[in-house]
Scaffold this motif. Structure first.
Motif, PDB file in Angstrom:
ATOM      1  N   CYS A  75       0.838  -1.208   0.000  1.00 27.36           N
ATOM      2  CA  CYS A  75       0.000   0.000   0.000  1.00 27.36           C
ATOM      3  C   CYS A  75       0.870   1.255   0.000  1.00 27.36           C
ATOM      4  CB  CYS A  75      -0.898   0.019   1.226  1.00 27.36           C
ATOM      5  SG  CYS A  75      -1.986  -1.409   1.347  1.00 27.36           S
ATOM      6  N   ILE A  76       0.309   2.304  -0.598  1.00 36.78           N
ATOM      7  CA  ILE A  76       0.989   3.589  -0.695  1.00 36.78           C
ATOM      8  C   ILE A  76       0.187   4.625   0.082  1.00 36.78           C
ATOM      9  CG2 ILE A  76       1.943   5.308  -2.272  1.00 36.78           C
ATOM     10  CD1 ILE A  76       3.064   2.436  -2.713  1.00 36.78           C
ATOM     11  N   GLY A  77       0.849   5.351   0.974  1.00 33.90           N
ATOM     12  CA  GLY A  77       0.172   6.397   1.750  1.00 33.90           C
ATOM     13  C   GLY A  77       0.367   7.765   1.118  1.00 33.90           C
ATOM     14  N   ILE A  97       5.384   3.743   2.001  1.00 33.67           N
ATOM     15  CA  ILE A  97       5.004   2.345   1.778  1.00 33.67           C
ATOM     16  C   ILE A  97       4.531   1.717   3.079  1.00 33.67           C
ATOM     17  CG2 ILE A  97       5.767   0.115   0.846  1.00 33.67           C
ATOM     18  CD1 ILE A  97       6.218   2.475  -1.096  1.00 33.67           C
ATOM     19  N   PHE A  98       3.414   1.007   3.024  1.00 33.36           N
ATOM     20  CA  PHE A  98       3.024   0.158   4.148  1.00 33.36           C
ATOM     21  C   PHE A  98       2.358  -1.095   3.595  1.00 33.36           C
ATOM     22  CE2 PHE A  98      -1.548   1.017   4.296  1.00 33.36           C
ATOM     23  CZ  PHE A  98      -1.636   2.215   3.593  1.00 33.36           C
ATOM     24  N   ALA A  99       1.880  -1.971   4.466  1.00 36.03           N
ATOM     25  CA  ALA A  99       1.402  -3.277   4.013  1.00 36.03           C
ATOM     26  C   ALA A  99       0.127  -3.665   4.736  1.00 36.03           C
ATOM     27  CB  ALA A  99       2.468  -4.339   4.271  1.00 36.03           C
ATOM     28  N   TYR A 124     -13.002   4.927   5.195  1.00 37.47           N
ATOM     29  CA  TYR A 124     -12.933   4.351   3.840  1.00 37.47           C
ATOM     30  C   TYR A 124     -11.793   5.024   3.077  1.00 37.47           C
ATOM     31  CZ  TYR A 124     -15.237   8.792   3.596  1.00 37.47           C
ATOM     32  OH  TYR A 124     -15.509  10.117   3.789  1.00 37.47           O
ATOM     33  N   GLU A 125     -11.231   4.348   2.094  1.00 38.63           N
ATOM     34  CA  GLU A 125     -10.242   4.958   1.196  1.00 38.63           C
ATOM     35  C   GLU A 125     -10.376   4.306  -0.178  1.00 38.63           C
ATOM     36  OE1 GLU A 125      -6.210   4.888   2.593  1.00 38.63           O
ATOM     37  OE2 GLU A 125      -6.608   6.325   4.214  1.00 38.63           O
ATOM     38  N   ALA A 126     -10.935   5.008  -1.146  1.00 40.62           N
ATOM     39  CA  ALA A 126     -11.029   4.508  -2.521  1.00 40.62           C
ATOM     40  C   ALA A 126      -9.637   4.550  -3.165  1.00 40.62           C
ATOM     41  CB  ALA A 126     -11.987   5.382  -3.333  1.00 40.62           C
ATOM     42  N   GLU A 127      -9.214   3.419  -3.745  1.00 44.30           N
ATOM     43  CA  GLU A 127      -7.867   3.375  -4.337  1.00 44.30           C
ATOM     44  C   GLU A 127      -7.850   2.529  -5.603  1.00 44.30           C
ATOM     45  OE1 GLU A 127      -4.718   2.697  -1.560  1.00 44.30           O
ATOM     46  OE2 GLU A 127      -5.681   3.982  -0.045  1.00 44.30           O
ATOM     47  N   LEU A 128      -6.999   2.923  -6.529  1.00 43.46           N
ATOM     48  CA  LEU A 128      -6.723   2.113  -7.709  1.00 43.46           C
ATOM     49  C   LEU A 128      -5.689   1.047  -7.341  1.00 43.46           C
ATOM     50  CD1 LEU A 128      -6.923   1.609 -10.821  1.00 43.46           C
ATOM     51  CD2 LEU A 128      -4.988   3.187 -11.055  1.00 43.46           C
ATOM     52  N   ASN A 155     -10.629  -0.908  -1.543  1.00 42.65           N
ATOM     53  CA  ASN A 155     -11.005  -0.036  -0.433  1.00 42.65           C
ATOM     54  C   ASN A 155      -9.997  -0.280   0.686  1.00 42.65           C
ATOM     55  OD1 ASN A 155     -12.181   1.504   1.559  1.00 42.65           O
ATOM     56  ND2 ASN A 155     -14.270   0.798   1.151  1.00 42.65           N
ATOM     57  N   ASP A 156      -9.112   0.693   0.899  1.00 40.61           N
ATOM     58  CA  ASP A 156      -8.084   0.588   1.954  1.00 40.61           C
ATOM     59  C   ASP A 156      -8.729   1.011   3.271  1.00 40.61           C
ATOM     60  OD1 ASP A 156      -5.875   0.636   3.597  1.00 40.61           O
ATOM     61  OD2 ASP A 156      -4.990   2.425   2.686  1.00 40.61           O
ATOM     62  N   VAL A 157      -9.572   0.110   3.799  1.00 39.85           N
ATOM     63  CA  VAL A 157     -10.310   0.405   5.040  1.00 39.85           C
ATOM     64  C   VAL A 157      -9.293   0.592   6.170  1.00 39.85           C
ATOM     65  CG1 VAL A 157     -12.102  -0.421   6.604  1.00 39.85           C
ATOM     66  CG2 VAL A 157     -12.234  -0.963   4.155  1.00 39.85           C
ATOM     67  N   GLY A 174      -3.626  -0.957  12.231  1.00 39.39           N
ATOM     68  CA  GLY A 174      -4.853  -0.225  11.935  1.00 39.39           C
ATOM     69  C   GLY A 174      -5.340  -0.413  10.513  1.00 39.39           C
ATOM     70  N   LYS A 175      -4.460  -0.906   9.644  1.00 37.66           N
ATOM     71  CA  LYS A 175      -4.826  -1.108   8.241  1.00 37.66           C
ATOM     72  C   LYS A 175      -5.172  -2.559   7.926  1.00 37.66           C
ATOM     73  CE  LYS A 175      -3.838   2.999   6.272  1.00 37.66           C
ATOM     74  NZ  LYS A 175      -4.673   3.692   5.268  1.00 37.66           N
ATOM     75  N   THR A 176      -4.998  -3.456   8.873  1.00 37.73           N
ATOM     76  CA  THR A 176      -5.094  -4.872   8.506  1.00 37.73           C
ATOM     77  C   THR A 176      -5.999  -5.690   9.430  1.00 37.73           C
ATOM     78  OG1 THR A 176      -3.795  -6.694   7.579  1.00 37.73           O
ATOM     79  CG2 THR A 176      -2.976  -5.713   9.640  1.00 37.73           C
ATOM     80  N   THR A 243      -2.664   2.214  -4.623  1.00 38.99           N
ATOM     81  CA  THR A 243      -1.868   3.391  -4.982  1.00 38.99           C
ATOM     82  C   THR A 243      -2.220   4.680  -4.248  1.00 38.99           C
ATOM     83  OG1 THR A 243      -3.367   3.721  -6.853  1.00 38.99           O
ATOM     84  CG2 THR A 243      -1.357   2.487  -7.284  1.00 38.99           C
ATOM     85  N   GLY A 244      -2.959   4.558  -3.143  1.00 35.55           N
ATOM     86  CA  GLY A 244      -3.256   5.751  -2.349  1.00 35.55           C
ATOM     87  C   GLY A 244      -4.633   6.314  -2.648  1.00 35.55           C
ATOM     88  N   THR A 245      -5.088   7.173  -1.747  1.00 30.52           N
ATOM     89  CA  THR A 245      -6.479   7.639  -1.834  1.00 30.52           C
ATOM     90  C   THR A 245      -6.557   9.145  -1.988  1.00 30.52           C
ATOM     91  OG1 THR A 245      -8.662   7.172  -0.856  1.00 30.52           O
ATOM     92  CG2 THR A 245      -7.024   8.097   0.621  1.00 30.52           C
TER      93      THR A 245
END
Ligand code: ZN
Length: 284
Positions: A75-77, A97-99, A124-128, A155-157, A174-176, A243-245
């Motif tokens: 994941c990209i912040g 970068i995170f995972a 929520y985080e909409a991401e490509l 969705n990078d919840v 918090g991301k996983t 790729t980030g939101t």
């Protein structure tokens, strides 16, 4: 080609979407990962889908699953200029970068469930999502897109209290949480999206648009992200780079907007489709 995976009688099937709302079973060519990563399987699938006699199944009748099971969730912040401004974060000079771990993967239509005592601030985080199609190590930005197999919605919840405050910035935790990485509903092969920096991207919560941007707003393009990551690690077929939101996340609103029990959240990306999930929060 727009590819989907669905479940039928306990097995997974691969399909090609034709005419927007019908699916041809192309499982004879392999699963979606194989179709995306092996040119002969890809040609085979395209041939099956183009056969005028092929049986067409209504897309709406299928129980879709994630188009594939990503190998790594990278994941990209802070990768959209408008999102940096809203969070007050400094604009990064290198990608952040995170995972997420495999437990976070969720499917289109899944209910994302957590306990209120784990987080009270879920965003929520909409991401490509970029799916790598070929092994890739130390590639230049100019050649990086040749290594992309396709694109999907993510969705990078994010549990903001865990990520940013509880116990001191537990970003990965918090991301996983379970189910915090739904992907889908389709994977669109890279040849159908020659420029991934031109796509409208939205998040819609309970029917209201909460994020509405375009991938042209990315600070580091998909090609730049692949080139950067591949300086350090070999990217492999099936790796997912989220790729980030863009602007509009719940934590930056006044008042803040957290997802709650019964919510319906949709991530929509032009040319790919709409990834919908429901929210279930188990009370204390
Ligand atoms: Zn994100």
């Amino acid at each position: 080609m727009k590819l989907v995976t669905w479940e039928q009688n306990g097995t997974l099937r691969a399909g090609a979407v034709v005419n927007g709302d019908a699916v041809v079973d192309v499982s004879g060519a392999g699963d979606v990962l194989r179709i995306v990563t092996e040119p002969t399987a890809r040609q085979h699938a395209a041939g099956i889908a183009a056969n005028p006699g092929a049986k067409r199944i209504p897309l709406s009748s299928l129980r879709l699953r994630a188009p594939l099971t990503p190998r790594s969730l990278i994941c990209i912040g802070l990768n959209y200029m408008d999102h940096c401004r809203e969070t007050g974060a400094a604009v990064p000079t290198r990608p952040v970068i995170f995972a997420k771990f495999a437990n976070a993967l969720a499917h289109p239509g899944d209910t994302i469930t957590w306990h209120a005592d784990a987080s009270r601030e879920v965003d929520y985080e909409a991401e490509l999502g970029v799916i790598i199609g070929k092994p890739c190590y130390r590639v230049s930005e100019a050649e990086a897109l040749q290594y992309v197999g396709g694109y999907t919605c993510v969705n990078d919840v994010s549990a903001r209290d865990v990520q940013l405050t509880d116990g001191g910035k537990q970003w990965t935790l918090g991301k996983t949480l379970d189910g915090f990485c739904p992907i889908g509903p389709a994977l669109v092969t890279a040849d159908d999206i020659p420029d991934p920096q031109t796509l409208a991207i939205r998040c819609v919560l309970n029917g209201h648009p909460v994020q509405d941007s375009n991938t042209k707003e990315m600070i580091f393009s998909c090609a730049a992200l692949i080139a950067h990551l591949s300086r350090y690690m070999t990217l492999q077929p099936g790796d997912l780079i989220s790729t980030g939101t863009p602007f509009g996340v719940g934590m930056s609103r006044d008042p803040k907007l957290w997802m709650k029990d019964g919510d319906v959240v949709v991530v929509e990306i032009e040319k790919i489709g709409a990834l919908q999930n429901q929210i279930r929060v188990i009370a204390d």
